[in-house]
Scaffold this motif. Sequence first.
Motif, PDB file in Angstrom:
ATOM      1  N   MET A  19     -56.256   1.052  84.507  1.00  0.00           N
ATOM      2  CA  MET A  19     -56.672   1.880  83.400  1.00  0.00           C
ATOM      3  C   MET A  19     -58.086   1.494  82.995  1.00  0.00           C
ATOM      4  O   MET A  19     -58.400   0.320  82.842  1.00  0.00           O
ATOM      5  CB  MET A  19     -55.731   1.676  82.214  1.00  0.00           C
ATOM      6  CG  MET A  19     -56.223   2.317  80.953  1.00  0.00           C
ATOM      7  SD  MET A  19     -55.133   1.988  79.589  1.00  0.00           S
ATOM      8  CE  MET A  19     -55.467   3.407  78.615  1.00  0.00           C
ATOM      9  N   ARG A  20     -58.894   2.483  82.802  1.00  0.00           N
ATOM     10  CA  ARG A  20     -60.253   2.261  82.352  1.00  0.00           C
ATOM     11  C   ARG A  20     -60.302   2.565  80.857  1.00  0.00           C
ATOM     12  O   ARG A  20     -59.893   3.638  80.422  1.00  0.00           O
ATOM     13  CB  ARG A  20     -61.205   3.173  83.108  1.00  0.00           C
ATOM     14  CG  ARG A  20     -62.628   2.891  82.782  1.00  0.00           C
ATOM     15  CD  ARG A  20     -63.538   3.611  83.729  1.00  0.00           C
ATOM     16  NE  ARG A  20     -64.883   3.125  83.471  1.00  0.00           N
ATOM     17  CZ  ARG A  20     -65.945   3.835  83.655  1.00  0.00           C
ATOM     18  NH1 ARG A  20     -65.853   5.047  84.135  1.00  0.00           N
ATOM     19  NH2 ARG A  20     -67.123   3.332  83.383  1.00  0.00           N
ATOM     20  N   VAL A  21     -60.793   1.625  80.067  1.00  0.00           N
ATOM     21  CA  VAL A  21     -60.864   1.793  78.623  1.00  0.00           C
ATOM     22  C   VAL A  21     -62.326   1.971  78.234  1.00  0.00           C
ATOM     23  O   VAL A  21     -63.157   1.104  78.511  1.00  0.00           O
ATOM     24  CB  VAL A  21     -60.256   0.568  77.891  1.00  0.00           C
ATOM     25  CG1 VAL A  21     -60.406   0.706  76.391  1.00  0.00           C
ATOM     26  CG2 VAL A  21     -58.797   0.396  78.273  1.00  0.00           C
ATOM     27  N   SER A  22     -62.624   3.086  77.579  1.00  0.00           N
ATOM     28  CA  SER A  22     -63.995   3.355  77.154  1.00  0.00           C
ATOM     29  C   SER A  22     -64.358   2.470  75.968  1.00  0.00           C
ATOM     30  O   SER A  22     -63.484   1.937  75.264  1.00  0.00           O
ATOM     31  CB  SER A  22     -64.134   4.825  76.760  1.00  0.00           C
ATOM     32  OG  SER A  22     -63.395   5.082  75.569  1.00  0.00           O
ATOM     33  N   ALA A  23     -65.648   2.335  75.721  1.00  0.00           N
ATOM     34  CA  ALA A  23     -66.115   1.578  74.551  1.00  0.00           C
ATOM     35  C   ALA A  23     -65.578   2.224  73.278  1.00  0.00           C
ATOM     36  O   ALA A  23     -65.175   1.526  72.344  1.00  0.00           O
ATOM     37  CB  ALA A  23     -67.637   1.531  74.527  1.00  0.00           C
ATOM     38  N   ARG A  24     -65.532   3.537  73.240  1.00  0.00           N
ATOM     39  CA  ARG A  24     -65.034   4.260  72.068  1.00  0.00           C
ATOM     40  C   ARG A  24     -63.578   3.890  71.777  1.00  0.00           C
ATOM     41  O   ARG A  24     -63.192   3.648  70.634  1.00  0.00           O
ATOM     42  CB  ARG A  24     -65.191   5.763  72.308  1.00  0.00           C
ATOM     43  CG  ARG A  24     -64.813   6.618  71.150  1.00  0.00           C
ATOM     44  CD  ARG A  24     -65.086   8.099  71.495  1.00  0.00           C
ATOM     45  NE  ARG A  24     -64.946   8.916  70.340  1.00  0.00           N
ATOM     46  CZ  ARG A  24     -65.865   9.093  69.401  1.00  0.00           C
ATOM     47  NH1 ARG A  24     -67.021   8.493  69.519  1.00  0.00           N
ATOM     48  NH2 ARG A  24     -65.639   9.858  68.361  1.00  0.00           N
ATOM     49  N   THR A  25     -62.760   3.840  72.817  1.00  0.00           N
ATOM     50  CA  THR A  25     -61.351   3.469  72.654  1.00  0.00           C
ATOM     51  C   THR A  25     -61.229   2.011  72.221  1.00  0.00           C
ATOM     52  O   THR A  25     -60.435   1.685  71.339  1.00  0.00           O
ATOM     53  CB  THR A  25     -60.576   3.723  73.958  1.00  0.00           C
ATOM     54  OG1 THR A  25     -60.626   5.121  74.247  1.00  0.00           O
ATOM     55  CG2 THR A  25     -59.138   3.277  73.841  1.00  0.00           C
ATOM     56  N   ASP A  26     -62.019   1.141  72.824  1.00  0.00           N
ATOM     57  CA  ASP A  26     -62.013  -0.268  72.439  1.00  0.00           C
ATOM     58  C   ASP A  26     -62.380  -0.416  70.964  1.00  0.00           C
ATOM     59  O   ASP A  26     -61.714  -1.135  70.213  1.00  0.00           O
ATOM     60  CB  ASP A  26     -62.988  -1.050  73.326  1.00  0.00           C
ATOM     61  CG  ASP A  26     -62.996  -2.532  73.015  1.00  0.00           C
ATOM     62  OD1 ASP A  26     -61.912  -3.147  73.026  1.00  0.00           O
ATOM     63  OD2 ASP A  26     -64.091  -3.070  72.763  1.00  0.00           O
ATOM     64  N   TYR A  27     -63.410   0.278  70.528  1.00  0.00           N
ATOM     65  CA  TYR A  27     -63.807   0.235  69.123  1.00  0.00           C
ATOM     66  C   TYR A  27     -62.688   0.755  68.216  1.00  0.00           C
ATOM     67  O   TYR A  27     -62.430   0.192  67.160  1.00  0.00           O
ATOM     68  CB  TYR A  27     -65.063   1.065  68.885  1.00  0.00           C
ATOM     69  CG  TYR A  27     -66.334   0.513  69.473  1.00  0.00           C
ATOM     70  CD1 TYR A  27     -66.501  -0.846  69.742  1.00  0.00           C
ATOM     71  CD2 TYR A  27     -67.398   1.358  69.750  1.00  0.00           C
ATOM     72  CE1 TYR A  27     -67.685  -1.333  70.276  1.00  0.00           C
ATOM     73  CE2 TYR A  27     -68.591   0.876  70.274  1.00  0.00           C
ATOM     74  CZ  TYR A  27     -68.728  -0.469  70.536  1.00  0.00           C
ATOM     75  OH  TYR A  27     -69.899  -0.946  71.056  1.00  0.00           O
ATOM     76  N   ALA A  28     -62.046   1.829  68.618  1.00  0.00           N
ATOM     77  CA  ALA A  28     -60.960   2.399  67.805  1.00  0.00           C
ATOM     78  C   ALA A  28     -59.807   1.408  67.671  1.00  0.00           C
ATOM     79  O   ALA A  28     -59.259   1.224  66.579  1.00  0.00           O
ATOM     80  CB  ALA A  28     -60.472   3.708  68.413  1.00  0.00           C
ATOM     81  N   LEU A  29     -59.436   0.775  68.757  1.00  0.00           N
ATOM     82  CA  LEU A  29     -58.350  -0.208  68.716  1.00  0.00           C
ATOM     83  C   LEU A  29     -58.713  -1.390  67.823  1.00  0.00           C
ATOM     84  O   LEU A  29     -57.887  -1.880  67.050  1.00  0.00           O
ATOM     85  CB  LEU A  29     -58.013  -0.686  70.134  1.00  0.00           C
ATOM     86  CG  LEU A  29     -57.412   0.377  71.067  1.00  0.00           C
ATOM     87  CD1 LEU A  29     -57.402  -0.118  72.508  1.00  0.00           C
ATOM     88  CD2 LEU A  29     -56.023   0.761  70.619  1.00  0.00           C
ATOM     89  N   ARG A  30     -59.961  -1.834  67.895  1.00  0.00           N
ATOM     90  CA  ARG A  30     -60.409  -2.940  67.056  1.00  0.00           C
ATOM     91  C   ARG A  30     -60.459  -2.541  65.584  1.00  0.00           C
ATOM     92  O   ARG A  30     -60.090  -3.330  64.702  1.00  0.00           O
ATOM     93  CB  ARG A  30     -61.764  -3.447  67.554  1.00  0.00           C
ATOM     94  CG  ARG A  30     -61.611  -4.173  68.884  1.00  0.00           C
ATOM     95  CD  ARG A  30     -62.885  -4.373  69.656  1.00  0.00           C
ATOM     96  NE  ARG A  30     -64.016  -4.760  68.864  1.00  0.00           N
ATOM     97  CZ  ARG A  30     -65.276  -4.678  69.307  1.00  0.00           C
ATOM     98  NH1 ARG A  30     -65.521  -4.232  70.521  1.00  0.00           N
ATOM     99  NH2 ARG A  30     -66.279  -5.041  68.548  1.00  0.00           N
ATOM    100  N   ALA A  31     -60.891  -1.314  65.298  1.00  0.00           N
ATOM    101  CA  ALA A  31     -60.953  -0.835  63.911  1.00  0.00           C
ATOM    102  C   ALA A  31     -59.551  -0.738  63.311  1.00  0.00           C
ATOM    103  O   ALA A  31     -59.321  -1.168  62.175  1.00  0.00           O
ATOM    104  CB  ALA A  31     -61.653   0.523  63.852  1.00  0.00           C
ATOM    105  N   VAL A  32     -58.608  -0.204  64.063  1.00  0.00           N
ATOM    106  CA  VAL A  32     -57.236  -0.105  63.559  1.00  0.00           C
ATOM    107  C   VAL A  32     -56.631  -1.497  63.382  1.00  0.00           C
ATOM    108  O   VAL A  32     -55.904  -1.744  62.417  1.00  0.00           O
ATOM    109  CB  VAL A  32     -56.370   0.802  64.464  1.00  0.00           C
ATOM    110  CG1 VAL A  32     -54.910   0.768  64.046  1.00  0.00           C
ATOM    111  CG2 VAL A  32     -56.897   2.236  64.435  1.00  0.00           C
ATOM    112  N   SER A  33     -56.963  -2.416  64.267  1.00  0.00           N
ATOM    113  CA  SER A  33     -56.500  -3.800  64.111  1.00  0.00           C
ATOM    114  C   SER A  33     -57.020  -4.385  62.799  1.00  0.00           C
ATOM    115  O   SER A  33     -56.291  -5.063  62.071  1.00  0.00           O
ATOM    116  CB  SER A  33     -56.979  -4.674  65.275  1.00  0.00           C
ATOM    117  OG  SER A  33     -56.406  -4.258  66.486  1.00  0.00           O
ATOM    118  N   GLU A  34     -58.268  -4.116  62.507  1.00  0.00           N
ATOM    119  CA  GLU A  34     -58.874  -4.610  61.265  1.00  0.00           C
ATOM    120  C   GLU A  34     -58.147  -4.022  60.052  1.00  0.00           C
ATOM    121  O   GLU A  34     -57.862  -4.731  59.080  1.00  0.00           O
ATOM    122  CB  GLU A  34     -60.367  -4.247  61.241  1.00  0.00           C
ATOM    123  CG  GLU A  34     -61.181  -5.015  60.254  1.00  0.00           C
ATOM    124  CD  GLU A  34     -61.300  -6.502  60.553  1.00  0.00           C
ATOM    125  OE1 GLU A  34     -61.360  -7.269  59.567  1.00  0.00           O
ATOM    126  OE2 GLU A  34     -61.333  -6.912  61.732  1.00  0.00           O
TER     127      GLU A  34
END
Length: 131
Positions: free
Chosen positions: A1-16
């Motif tokens: 699976m390739r994870v885009s920077a946008r998806t990575d940022y979204a996952l980190r924001a929701v984690s926060e």
Amino acid sequence: MRVSARTDYALRAVSELAAAPPGPVPAERIAVAQNIPRRFLDNILLQLRRAGLIHSLRGPDGGYWLARPAEDITLADVIAVIEGKPEYPAHGGYPGVAGPLADVWSALREHEERLLTEVTFAQIVSSRFSA
């Protein structure tokens, strides 16, 4: 699976947001805590809000918070909002000795989908996830 920077940022924001105490969290705090460019984050938060994963409040005491408990939001929920439902190429089979590769790709997709739909943000922020 390739994870885009946008998806990575979204996952980190929701984690926060999942780790934050109750109440609105300013976008600037999320951006600084997770080292996410603010313009990127604003667009991501808008997308997550439109999808119903987070709520927002404007004003000096405003910010963002999860629309439902962190234990009810999975990684797959966020990825689907940002990337859309993943589409996998259909493998009609490979010729000869490479034939079993189609089964490997199928098992990999199933494992990936299962993992992403099982892991919640409550697990992420409490460090209860282990591979």
